[in-house]
Design a protein around this motif. Sequence first.
Motif, PDB file in Angstrom:
ATOM      1  N   LEU A  54       0.873  -0.995  -0.186  1.00 16.57           N
ATOM      2  CA  LEU A  54      -0.007  -0.113  -0.506  1.00 16.57           C
ATOM      3  C   LEU A  54       1.169   1.325   0.276  1.00 16.57           C
ATOM      4  O   LEU A  54       2.186   1.133   0.437  1.00 16.57           O
ATOM      5  CB  LEU A  54      -0.936   0.314   0.866  1.00 16.57           C
ATOM      6  N   PHE A  55       0.387   2.435  -1.338  1.00 17.26           N
ATOM      7  CA  PHE A  55       1.005   3.267  -0.862  1.00 17.26           C
ATOM      8  C   PHE A  55       0.056   4.777  -0.788  1.00 17.26           C
ATOM      9  O   PHE A  55      -0.894   4.974  -1.010  1.00 17.26           O
ATOM     10  CB  PHE A  55       1.674   3.983  -2.440  1.00 17.26           C
ATOM     11  N   GLY A  56       1.091   5.222  -0.072  1.00 17.41           N
ATOM     12  CA  GLY A  56      -0.045   6.685   0.404  1.00 17.41           C
ATOM     13  C   GLY A  56      -1.141   6.886   0.683  1.00 17.41           C
ATOM     14  O   GLY A  56      -1.103   6.436   2.379  1.00 17.41           O
ATOM     15  N   ILE A  86       0.578   4.764  16.333  1.00 21.14           N
ATOM     16  CA  ILE A  86      -0.485   4.474  14.691  1.00 21.14           C
ATOM     17  C   ILE A  86      -0.241   5.561  14.248  1.00 21.14           C
ATOM     18  O   ILE A  86       0.064   5.805  12.484  1.00 21.14           O
ATOM     19  CB  ILE A  86      -2.093   4.184  14.806  1.00 21.14           C
ATOM     20  N   ASP A  87      -0.405   7.378  14.200  1.00 17.88           N
ATOM     21  CA  ASP A  87       0.396   7.960  13.463  1.00 17.88           C
ATOM     22  C   ASP A  87       1.363   8.572  12.656  1.00 17.88           C
ATOM     23  O   ASP A  87       1.431   8.469  11.291  1.00 17.88           O
ATOM     24  CB  ASP A  87      -0.383   9.453  14.223  1.00 17.88           C
ATOM     25  N   SER A  88       2.120   7.865  13.467  1.00 14.48           N
ATOM     26  CA  SER A  88       3.916   7.957  13.035  1.00 14.48           C
ATOM     27  C   SER A  88       3.841   6.787  11.986  1.00 14.48           C
ATOM     28  O   SER A  88       5.037   6.581  10.884  1.00 14.48           O
ATOM     29  CB  SER A  88       4.723   7.187  14.338  1.00 14.48           C
ATOM     30  N   PHE A  89       2.661   5.403  11.780  1.00 11.73           N
ATOM     31  CA  PHE A  89       3.299   4.429  11.088  1.00 11.73           C
ATOM     32  C   PHE A  89       2.849   5.023   9.616  1.00 11.73           C
ATOM     33  O   PHE A  89       3.254   4.663   8.940  1.00 11.73           O
ATOM     34  CB  PHE A  89       2.357   3.345  11.736  1.00 11.73           C
ATOM     35  N   ALA A  90       1.070   6.008   9.807  1.00 11.15           N
ATOM     36  CA  ALA A  90       0.251   6.255   8.500  1.00 11.15           C
ATOM     37  C   ALA A  90       1.522   7.883   8.143  1.00 11.15           C
ATOM     38  O   ALA A  90       1.790   7.764   6.672  1.00 11.15           O
ATOM     39  CB  ALA A  90      -0.615   6.928   9.352  1.00 11.15           C
TER      40      ALA A  90
END
Length: 199
Positions: A54-56, A86-90
């Motif tokens: 998955l990208f972007g 979780i935001d750091s992964f996103a």
Amino acid sequence: MSNTLIEAFKKRRSQYALGKDLPISQQETSALIQEAIKHSPSSFNSQSSRAVILFGAQSEKLWGIVKEELRKIVPVDAFSATEAKIDSFAAGAGTVLFYEDQDVISGLQQKFPLYADNFPVWSEHSSGIAQFAAWTALANAGIGASLQHYNPLPDAAAAAEWQLPASWKLRAQMPFGSNQGGFKNKTFMDDAQRFRVFG
């Protein structure tokens, strides 16, 4: 001792400070991941490992799914720390979802009943090798990554979102992106506690 492959292994580290600027194109990144998994060994050459890259916005969507599932089980007063993680992964450029195809495993169990109990275990070995191979390949291309295990929380929603076969079982998630931070020194326990050599 100098060994090119070992030197490549040493570059593979957990990177939690991810950005969206990859040093190579999406196409090259995708091809790199696919080649690493394709050439990873599996029992009976079963090739049971599957991957969704998955990208972007698609990667961000995955972590949004994970966040909403976690919101259901994490206490409200502790959720801000969970959300930041979780935001750091996103924040990365993409995510690899690692799956194992259970139809392949059950097929092997039927074909080789003597080893039936072993095939699920060997499947986990195959998945781990594929994860390590992809992670190392990314690191050597200058791409940061870490390995996460939020399954089974996002499994059903991810399968529905990307229309995945029911036989695919999610084993791990690997967010990746540009290295936005350094790495801490890695420490190792004494070799004598880990290894026994005879001969």
